[in-house]
Write a protein that holds these residues in place. Structure first.
Motif, short mmCIF file in Angstrom:
data_model
loop_
_atom_site.label_atom_id
_atom_site.label_comp_id
_atom_site.label_asym_id
_atom_site.label_seq_id
_atom_site.Cartn_x
_atom_site.Cartn_y
_atom_site.Cartn_z
N ASP A 156 50.30 47.21 44.96
CA ASP A 156 49.84 46.51 43.74
C ASP A 156 48.62 45.65 44.03
O ASP A 156 47.73 45.53 43.20
N LYS A 157 48.60 45.05 45.23
CA LYS A 157 47.50 44.13 45.54
C LYS A 157 46.18 44.86 45.81
O LYS A 157 45.12 44.31 45.55
N SER A 160 42.80 48.57 42.22
CA SER A 160 41.85 47.83 41.39
C SER A 160 41.00 48.83 40.61
O SER A 160 41.09 50.05 40.84
N PRO A 161 40.16 48.34 39.71
CA PRO A 161 39.27 49.27 39.00
C PRO A 161 38.33 50.03 39.93
O PRO A 161 37.78 51.06 39.55
N ASN A 162 38.17 49.55 41.17
CA ASN A 162 37.35 50.29 42.14
C ASN A 162 38.09 51.48 42.74
O ASN A 162 37.48 52.33 43.39
N THR A 163 39.40 51.52 42.59
CA THR A 163 40.18 52.62 43.17
C THR A 163 39.85 53.92 42.43
O THR A 163 40.02 54.00 41.22
N PHE A 191 44.80 52.60 36.55
CA PHE A 191 43.44 52.21 36.91
C PHE A 191 42.47 53.39 36.81
O PHE A 191 41.34 53.31 37.29
#
Ligand SMILES: *Cc1c(COP(=O)(O)O)cnc(C)c1O
Length: 404
Positions: A156-157, A160-163, A191
């Motif tokens: 979860d950590k 991100s939108p970069n994934t 995401f």
């Protein structure tokens, strides 16, 4: 409960002796043995209709093409893909992963992120590192805990939108852990990231439904599911396969070729350049028929029984430690005995006709986590028996006596 003695009759190799002892084959996570139904299919192909496919007008070529495409449909149905052309024949799991990793070069840029799990096989780490080098994307890792499970709160950590891409094996080949792939897929999709699942270890043990999983890509190898080596499959959602560029150029993958420009063939041929492993593909279909003739749910239940039995028996050996102790695992036991190198145990049990694997199992990061050079790995299939496990445990006991 399947009739194991009857099933064993299907596997000619189980009758052979090794070093004067009846073979006990406990290296199924490396490759499975081949039933006579699959061997007969291979012999039948070369004896009756060996020909190149898709291009010929003659009868043999048409027969071979028909059988090859029938096999694709068997694989499609087995994994519940929507369309036959969402199944691409590959040479195996490694090939499927590289096909996707190479294709993604066009879609990634600096600052994008790829997430992989700490439980990966080398074939699942290296192509992503190469993809990162080509594109400037960054590799992030979902860490593992002492039981050999992924720490999902850490996932979860790092999401991100970069994934852009998440990659994980369904089942770890080194430890047998069954990973929570549904959760991994669902969270990645929140995401907008694509997910590729490596099913090399899962396909022989579980019913896989790519539509229910809603996975973008899924790969497997025939040789771990009672089929021959050198053939495997890549499932890709139609929209993704249309977007991905071809992996190799050659015959069969083109629509039209001039020296100025080539247009590519439709799916699945865009990804199947050159003469494929025709016999292997057809035999892969026969292997799927064979597994379904026994029923994967029954296979799984019986293998779970073998796992519980072997875990209990091995645990009684003093100084023996099992790595991979998740509640959720398949029939793989990785272990070491205090003060003894895994290779020595492997060699001694081989003298007694027993095949196990020793080493890092192409998963060095896991070995680094436990700070060990490797393990002894016994992996069971549905044709193994409790008597074989008894003999194995006795052999390990003997090895311990000799070596300590
Ligand atoms: C065996 C295996 C691979 C590699 O499969 P190949 O058939 O050698 O391409 C990849 N991932 C896992 C989890 C495996 O068990």
């Amino acid at each position: 409960m399947p009739d194991i003695n009857k099933i064993r009759e299907d596997f000619p190799i189980l009758k052979r002796k090794v070093n004067g002892y009846p073979l006990i084959y406990l290296d199924n996570a490396a490759t499975s043995q081949t039933p006579k139904q699959v061997i007969d299919t291979i012999v039948g192909y070369y004896s009756n209709y060996n020909a190149n496919i898709h291009r010929g007008v003659h009868t043999l070529s048409q027969e071979a093409t028909e059988k090859y495409e029938e096999a694709r449909i068997k694989i499609q149905k087995h994994f519940n893909a929507t369309k036959p052309y969402e199944i691409i024949f590959t040479s195996g799991t490694t090939h499927g992963i590289n096909l996707v990793a190479t294709g993604f070069s066009d879609f990634l840029k600096e600052g994008d992120e790829i997430i992989v799990s700490a439980l990966e096989h080398h074939s699942n780490i290296v192509p992503w590192q190469m993809l990162c080098e080509r594109t400037g994307a960054v590799l992030k890792v979902i860490p593992m805990n002492e039981d050999g499970e992924l720490i999902m709160s850490e996932y979860d950590k790092i999401l991100s939108p970069n994934t852009k891409l998440v990659f994980c094996n369904h089942i770890s080949n080194a430890l047998g852990t069954i990973n929570p792939v549904q959760e991994i897929i669902d969270k990645a999709h929140q995401f907008g990231a694509a997910v590729l699942i490596d099913g090399a270890q899962a396909a022989p043990h579980l019913k896989i439904d790519v539509q229910a999983l809603d996975v973008d890509f899924y790969v497997a190898s025939a040789h771990k599911m009672c089929g021959p080596t050198g053939v495997g499959m890549l499932y890709g959602k139609e929209e993704w396969l249309k977007k991905l560029p071809p992996y190799q150029g050659g015959g069969e993958m083109i629509a039209e070729v001039t020296f100025e420009k080539t247009t590519y063939a439709d799916l699945p041929h865009k990804f199947e350049a050159g003469t494929p492993n025709i016999c292997g593909g057809i035999a892969f279909g026969a292997a799927i028929d064979y597994l379904n003739s026994i029923d994967l749910d029954e296979i799984k239940a019986y293998e779970d029984e073998l796992l519980a039995y072997a875990t209990e028996k091995l645990s009684s050996i003093l100084g023996l430690k099992i790595y991979g102790t998740s509640e959720n695992k398949t029939s793989v036991i990785s272990f070491n005995i205090e003060g003894i190198h895994p290779y020595d145990i492997g060699s001694i049990v081989d003298k007694l006709g027993i095949a196990v694997r020793t080493g890092h199992h192409c998963a060095q990061p896991i070995m680094d986590y436990y700070k060990i050079p490797g393990t002894v790995r016994a992996s069971f299939a549905f044709y193994n028996t409790k008597e074989e496990i008894d003999n194995f445990v006795e052999a390990v006991n003997r090895a311990q006596l000799m070596l300590s």
